[in-house]
Design a protein around this motif. Structure first.
Motif, PDB file in Angstrom:
ATOM      1  N   VAL A 192      20.966 -14.014  36.594  1.00 53.58           N
ATOM      2  CA  VAL A 192      21.146 -15.456  36.765  1.00 53.58           C
ATOM      3  C   VAL A 192      19.778 -16.115  36.782  1.00 53.58           C
ATOM      4  O   VAL A 192      18.828 -15.599  37.386  1.00 53.58           O
ATOM      5  N   GLU A 193      19.672 -17.244  36.131  1.00 56.78           N
ATOM      6  CA  GLU A 193      18.461 -18.061  36.160  1.00 56.78           C
ATOM      7  C   GLU A 193      18.855 -19.468  36.578  1.00 56.78           C
ATOM      8  O   GLU A 193      19.695 -20.097  35.936  1.00 56.78           O
ATOM      9  N   VAL A 204      23.385 -17.607  32.843  1.00 56.50           N
ATOM     10  CA  VAL A 204      23.781 -16.248  33.223  1.00 56.50           C
ATOM     11  C   VAL A 204      23.642 -15.372  31.990  1.00 56.50           C
ATOM     12  O   VAL A 204      23.728 -15.858  30.854  1.00 56.50           O
ATOM     13  N   ALA A 205      23.411 -14.066  32.195  1.00 55.93           N
ATOM     14  CA  ALA A 205      23.227 -13.160  31.059  1.00 55.93           C
ATOM     15  C   ALA A 205      23.760 -11.779  31.370  1.00 55.93           C
ATOM     16  O   ALA A 205      23.790 -11.354  32.530  1.00 55.93           O
ATOM     17  N   GLU A 237      29.725 -15.667  34.239  1.00 55.35           N
ATOM     18  CA  GLU A 237      29.262 -14.288  34.304  1.00 55.35           C
ATOM     19  C   GLU A 237      30.298 -13.348  33.695  1.00 55.35           C
ATOM     20  O   GLU A 237      29.959 -12.453  32.913  1.00 55.35           O
ATOM     21  N   GLU A 238      31.552 -13.558  34.041  1.00 57.90           N
ATOM     22  CA  GLU A 238      32.619 -12.719  33.501  1.00 57.90           C
ATOM     23  C   GLU A 238      32.703 -12.856  31.988  1.00 57.90           C
ATOM     24  O   GLU A 238      32.872 -11.863  31.256  1.00 57.90           O
ATOM     25  N   LEU A 239      32.551 -14.078  31.500  1.00 60.41           N
ATOM     26  CA  LEU A 239      32.627 -14.316  30.061  1.00 60.41           C
ATOM     27  C   LEU A 239      31.407 -13.721  29.351  1.00 60.41           C
ATOM     28  O   LEU A 239      31.534 -13.155  28.254  1.00 60.41           O
ATOM     29  N   ALA A 240      30.231 -13.824  29.972  1.00 60.50           N
ATOM     30  CA  ALA A 240      29.026 -13.244  29.368  1.00 60.50           C
ATOM     31  C   ALA A 240      29.145 -11.726  29.278  1.00 60.50           C
ATOM     32  O   ALA A 240      28.771 -11.118  28.258  1.00 60.50           O
ATOM     33  N   VAL A 241      29.659 -11.103  30.321  1.00 55.55           N
ATOM     34  CA  VAL A 241      29.859  -9.657  30.307  1.00 55.55           C
ATOM     35  C   VAL A 241      30.832  -9.264  29.202  1.00 55.55           C
ATOM     36  O   VAL A 241      30.604  -8.292  28.462  1.00 55.55           O
TER      37      VAL A 241
END
Length: 258
Positions: A192-193, A204-205, A237-241
């Protein structure tokens, strides 16, 4: 820009000659084409051959062709092109789902380079471009990529506890503080930034892995602060993962890490 090294320039000039004609060449031909001293060409060709950038042409004494190392470099370049192309497709799919700006980035030294990007359709959105370079410690993708490095590699890039350049008043400014955050990134599996590269944006990444499980890139979702809250962070976060996993699968990853 630093000073060019003449010996390296000449070696590259020799390699580029093999892109022409039938792909084979002798030392006298190289000498004539480049106008270099004969002894210089001999030393450079001998060095390139010793490192497998050139190999003798079968059945033609004194002639050379490109060696396996040039193929390996070309293959790695092709892999990066595939990563950019596949990354763009996955980024587009993720952006369509969340309507926020999505990036895919790779690590180079202590910087990240964005190789794919899809914009949000909102009037208020992050403005950036593919090809942009930013300090890794100021971005979520950078933290994800730094956290994925082997310890020795990370130590080489972040020696000691010296100061780090800031992009905003929220940026991390010491290697010690960054290392603490990287520990948390490894534990959570996401980065997270918060307003560290842009005072109006948080990100998020998640990690992108290749066929053998190595982290080769990271996928991020960037959100203006007017749409950022903890509930939204968890959703993204869930979508990035999920998006990073899809891109990893496209690169041949079948589970497991290296």
């Amino acid at each position: 820009m630093g000073r060019l090294v003449p010996a390296v320039t000449r070696a590259l000039d020799i390699l580029e000659l093999f892109l022409e004609g039938d792909g084979s060449m002798s030392a006298p031909e190289i000498t004539r084409r480049l106008g270099l001293p004969r002894t210089t060409v001999h030393e450079l060709v001998t060095t390139l051959a010793a490192r497998n950038y050139l190999v003798p042409q079968p059945g033609q004494a004194g002639r050379y062709r490109l060696g396996v190392r040039t193929y390996q470099l070309g293959s790695r370049y092709a892999e990066q092109l595939d990563l950019a192309a596949e990354g763009q497709q996955v980024a587009r799919s993720v952006a369509e789902t969340c309507d926020e700006t999505v990036h895919v980035a790779v690590l180079e030294g202590t910087d990240v380079i964005y190789i794919a990007k899809v914009d949000s359709t909102h009037a208020v959105r992050m403005v950036s471009a593919a090809g942009r370079r930013l300090p890794a410690h100021c971005t979520s993708v950078g933290k994800m990529l730094l956290a994925s490095l082997p310890p020795d590699d990370l130590d080489e890039r972040l020696p000691g506890d010296g100061p780090l350049p800031a992009m905003t008043e929220h940026s991390i400014t010491t290697a010690g503080e960054l290392r603490q955050q990287l520990d948390a990134v490894r534990e959570r599996g996401v980065a997270v930034e918060r307003r560290e590269s842009n005072p109006d944006v948080s990100c998020v990444a998640a990690p992108v892995r290749d066929s053998v499980g190595r982290v080769v890139a990271a996928l991020s979702i960037s959100v203006p602060m007017i749409r950022w809250n903890e509930e939204r962070r968890a959703e993204l976060e869930e979508l990035a993962v999920k998006g990073a996993a899809e891109l990893s699968e496209r690169l041949g990853h079948r589970g497991g890490a290296r």
